[in-house]
Every structure is written in structure tokens, then in C-alpha cells.
Write a protein that holds these residues in place. Structure first.
Motif, PDB file in Angstrom:
ATOM      1  N   GLY A 167       0.730  -1.134  -0.115  1.00  0.00           N
ATOM      2  CA  GLY A 167       0.101   0.075   0.003  1.00  0.00           C
ATOM      3  C   GLY A 167       1.033   1.057  -0.108  1.00  0.00           C
ATOM      4  O   GLY A 167       1.723   1.223  -0.953  1.00  0.00           O
ATOM      5  N   ASP A 168       0.638   2.113   1.038  1.00  0.00           N
ATOM      6  CA  ASP A 168       1.487   3.188   1.199  1.00  0.00           C
ATOM      7  C   ASP A 168       2.562   3.337   2.163  1.00  0.00           C
ATOM      8  O   ASP A 168       3.354   4.009   2.530  1.00  0.00           O
ATOM      9  CB  ASP A 168       0.755   4.387   1.607  1.00  0.00           C
ATOM     10  N   ARG A 169       2.781   1.869   2.827  1.00  0.00           N
ATOM     11  CA  ARG A 169       3.742   1.613   3.866  1.00  0.00           C
ATOM     12  C   ARG A 169       5.017   0.899   3.463  1.00  0.00           C
ATOM     13  O   ARG A 169       4.891   0.096   2.794  1.00  0.00           O
ATOM     14  CB  ARG A 169       3.305   0.718   5.186  1.00  0.00           C
ATOM     15  N   LEU A 170       6.148   1.623   3.514  1.00  0.00           N
ATOM     16  CA  LEU A 170       7.467   1.240   3.317  1.00  0.00           C
ATOM     17  C   LEU A 170       7.749   0.169   4.194  1.00  0.00           C
ATOM     18  O   LEU A 170       7.934   0.246   5.300  1.00  0.00           O
ATOM     19  CB  LEU A 170       8.650   2.233   3.332  1.00  0.00           C
ATOM     20  N   VAL A 171       8.047  -0.866   3.485  1.00  0.00           N
ATOM     21  CA  VAL A 171       8.522  -2.373   4.194  1.00  0.00           C
ATOM     22  C   VAL A 171       9.902  -2.689   4.338  1.00  0.00           C
ATOM     23  O   VAL A 171      10.486  -2.985   5.118  1.00  0.00           O
ATOM     24  CB  VAL A 171       7.568  -3.641   3.465  1.00  0.00           C
ATOM     25  N   GLY A 172      10.676  -2.610   3.077  1.00  0.00           N
ATOM     26  CA  GLY A 172      12.059  -2.713   2.969  1.00  0.00           C
ATOM     27  C   GLY A 172      12.601  -2.178   1.817  1.00  0.00           C
ATOM     28  O   GLY A 172      12.004  -1.596   0.851  1.00  0.00           O
ATOM     29  N   GLN A 173      14.014  -2.107   1.947  1.00  0.00           N
ATOM     30  CA  GLN A 173      14.580  -1.630   0.832  1.00  0.00           C
ATOM     31  C   GLN A 173      16.082  -2.165   0.684  1.00  0.00           C
ATOM     32  O   GLN A 173      16.650  -2.704   1.711  1.00  0.00           O
ATOM     33  CB  GLN A 173      14.688  -0.114   0.746  1.00  0.00           C
ATOM     34  N   ARG A 174      16.568  -2.107  -0.696  1.00  0.00           N
ATOM     35  CA  ARG A 174      18.066  -2.912  -0.858  1.00  0.00           C
ATOM     36  C   ARG A 174      18.675  -2.200  -2.084  1.00  0.00           C
ATOM     37  O   ARG A 174      18.130  -1.491  -2.773  1.00  0.00           O
ATOM     38  CB  ARG A 174      17.822  -4.138  -1.295  1.00  0.00           C
TER      39      ARG A 174
END
Length: 309
Positions: A29-36
Motif C-alpha cells: 500500500g503506502d507503507r514502506l516495508v524494506g529496501q535494498r
């Protein structure tokens, strides 16, 4: 390596126009869960089943003209399945120019922000001479404005082209209100009309001509004036509409007001409609009759009584 049965795999392949280090972020949705960060051409993301949004960006600075434009992808993850996805990073658009105040003096270290129709923002700070370069923009319609302290420029709608620098100078003419500093929504990116106004007789640019957008009932939706080259962009927050009328009126270079109306226009959401060259006719107006009946000022002699000293 064992994975949970309710997870699936996104096999992401990076297709960049030039070699770069990229960053992938995934949202529920609009929620950042992770990044790499991505150094290799391919990578696997193991995520729970459901719909995910991937955003892939070039890690280069926003000042770097070689920065690639970001991309956003919607992916459906199925448990136990591997989903191949290609992320294409094309050459980004570049905006460059100067920021000044109304004095005019160059505005040092002002912040320039570009907002796209889908809500993404790209920002950069001007240098000590007021110059800025904002690179890596997507080739879509953007709303650009500059701000420094309580001053900000009027929003400008631009449609940059990938890989081609475009010059855009911004002037800080508006004062931020207390409401805008406490979280009021920023102007929404909508449709706009652009063009150039020329004198029909001489073919020269019409400076400070008035350009208005009105709906089918004649209600004013937007208003602006042309620059010294006769160019204008009016609107910027218009919804998808039809039956619009663009009214062009002469500026202060003419004693009488001449106008031209362009009827039956329409626009899509966040579209920049190019009207091309608009010729402004010069109509011969009857001279105003002289008003001889107005009283004229007269001088009257005044005598004072003689006094003996």
C-alpha cells in the motif's frame, strides 16, 4: 535455504540505460516495508503473498545530469511462485536554471521541488549563486516550485523530455501563510494549457497579455500573463474537462483591449495541452468623442482691502 510456504519470489532484472548503482524499495500500500541496494543485474526478493509496489531509483545525486529516471512497478506475488519482473531505468529529464527573489537578487540555497501527477517529489538545493540542477526526473508532467524561508515561487507546470536539459528560472514572489507551514496540502498536479501569443499584424511576441481559462458556464478557472517571449502556461490544477474556453486579452501595450477566444477545448488528467501560436488581432476602434462640456479651470483675481500700517 527454506522459505515459508506463504511467501513468493520476485526475480527482479535491472535494465539501466547506463551502468549505475540502484536502490529498490517495496511498499505494501503506502507503507514502506524494506529496501535494498542493487549492484548486480538480477536479484531475488522473497515477500509474502499479495500485491506489492516496487520503486527502483538511481543512487546518483540529483545534481548529476547523468542520473536515470526512476520507475515504479506493481507486482502480484503468489505463494511458492517465482515472478520475473523487468525494471527499466531510462535517461532522466533535467531541469536547470536560477532562483531569484522579486528584488531581483539571486536566492542562495533555495529548495527546488518537482512533483509528479502520481505524488512523487524530487528536490534539490540551489548553490551559493542561486543556480540549480534537478536531474533524474521522469518524462511526465511535473509541478515545479522553489522555496526559501517564508518565500516561494508560483507553481509552474512543465513537461520535461528525457535526456534533454530544460532551462527554467524561478522567482520567489509569494509569501507562505501560517496554514501552508503547518501541513496544508500542496497544489495538486492537474492539467494546463501552454502556448505563445503573437501580434497578428507584426508577428512579434505579445508581452504581459492576459490568458484565462473558463468553463462552459464562463467561470474563471485560471489566469496568467505572458512573458517577454509571449509564452504562457495557465492552469496547473485543472481536472479532466471538456468544453473549456481559453481567452487571450491584449496587455498594456495597447490602449483598447483586443481579445481572442479558443472554444471547445478539453484536457485529460495531468495533461499539458500545447495550443501552439495564438495570434492576437488588432481591431481598429472608433476614437472616443471629446468631452467639450466639462468645465474648465479659470483664474479669478482677488482684491484685498488696503490697510494702513
Amino acid at each position: 535455504m527454506q522459505h515459508r510456504t506463504d511467501h513468493g519470489t520476485i526475480r527482479l532484472r535491472l535494465l539501466a540505460a547506463t551502468p549505475c548503482v540502484a536502490r529498490v524499495a517495496w511498499y505494501a500500500g503506502d507503507r514502506l516495508v524494506g529496501q535494498r541496494r542493487l549492484w548486480h543485474r538480477e536479484t531475488d526478493l522473497i515477500l509474502p503473498e499479495g500485491r506489492w509496489t516496487l520503486e527502483v531509483t538511481d543512487e546518483r545525486s540529483a545534481h548529476d545530469p547523468a542520473r536515470l529516471a526512476p520507475t515504479r512497478l506493481d507486482v502480484q506475488v503468489r505463494a511458492g511462485w517465482s515472478t520475473p519482473v523487468d525494471a527499466v531505468l531510462a535517461r532522466g529529464a533535467v531541469l536547470t536554471g536560477f532562483v531569484a527573489d522579486a528584488a531581483p537578487r539571486l536566492a542562495r540555497f533555495a529548495t527546488v521541488t518537482a512533483t509528479t501527477a502520481d505524488g512523487r517529489t524530487f528536490s534539490v538545493r540551489a548553490d551559493g549563486l542561486g543556480a540549480y540542477t534537478l536531474a533524474g526526473l521522469p518524462g511526465t508532467t511535473c509541478l515545479v516550485r522553489a522555496a526559501k524561508g517564508t518565500l516561494r515561487s508560483a507553481p509552474v507546470v512543465v513537461e520535461p523530455l528525457g535526456g534533454e536539459p530544460r532551462e527554467l528560472d524561478l522567482v520567489l514572489t509569494e509569501t507562505s501563510t501560517a496554514t501552508s507551514r503547518t501541513g496544508a496540502p500542496e497544489p495538486r498536479v492537474g492539467a494546463a494549457f501552454a502556448g505563445r501569443v503573437l501580434d497578428e499584424g507584426t508577428g512579434t511576441a505579445s508581452y504581459a497579455a492576459i490568458v484565462e481559462v473558463r468553463d462552459s458556464r464562463g467561470v474563471l478557472l485560471g489566469r496568467t500573463r505572458t512573458d517577454h517571449r509571449g509564452r504562457f502556461v495557465v492552469g496547473g490544477d485543472l481536472p479532466a474537462s471538456s468544453g473549456l474556453t481559453v481567452v487571450v486579452k491584449s496587455g498594456p501595450d495597447r490602449i483598447a483591449v483586443d481579445e481572442r477566444r479558443l472554444r471547445g477545448l478539453g484536457c485529460r488528467e495531468a495533461q499539458l495541452v500545447d495550443l501552439g501560436e495564438v495570434s492576437l488581432p488588432r481591431v481598429l476602434h472608433d476614437p472616443r468623442p471629446a468631452r467639450a462640456s466639462l468645465p474648465r479651470a479659470t483664474a479669478a483675481a482677488m482684491s484685498l482691502p488696503a490697510t494702513r500700517v
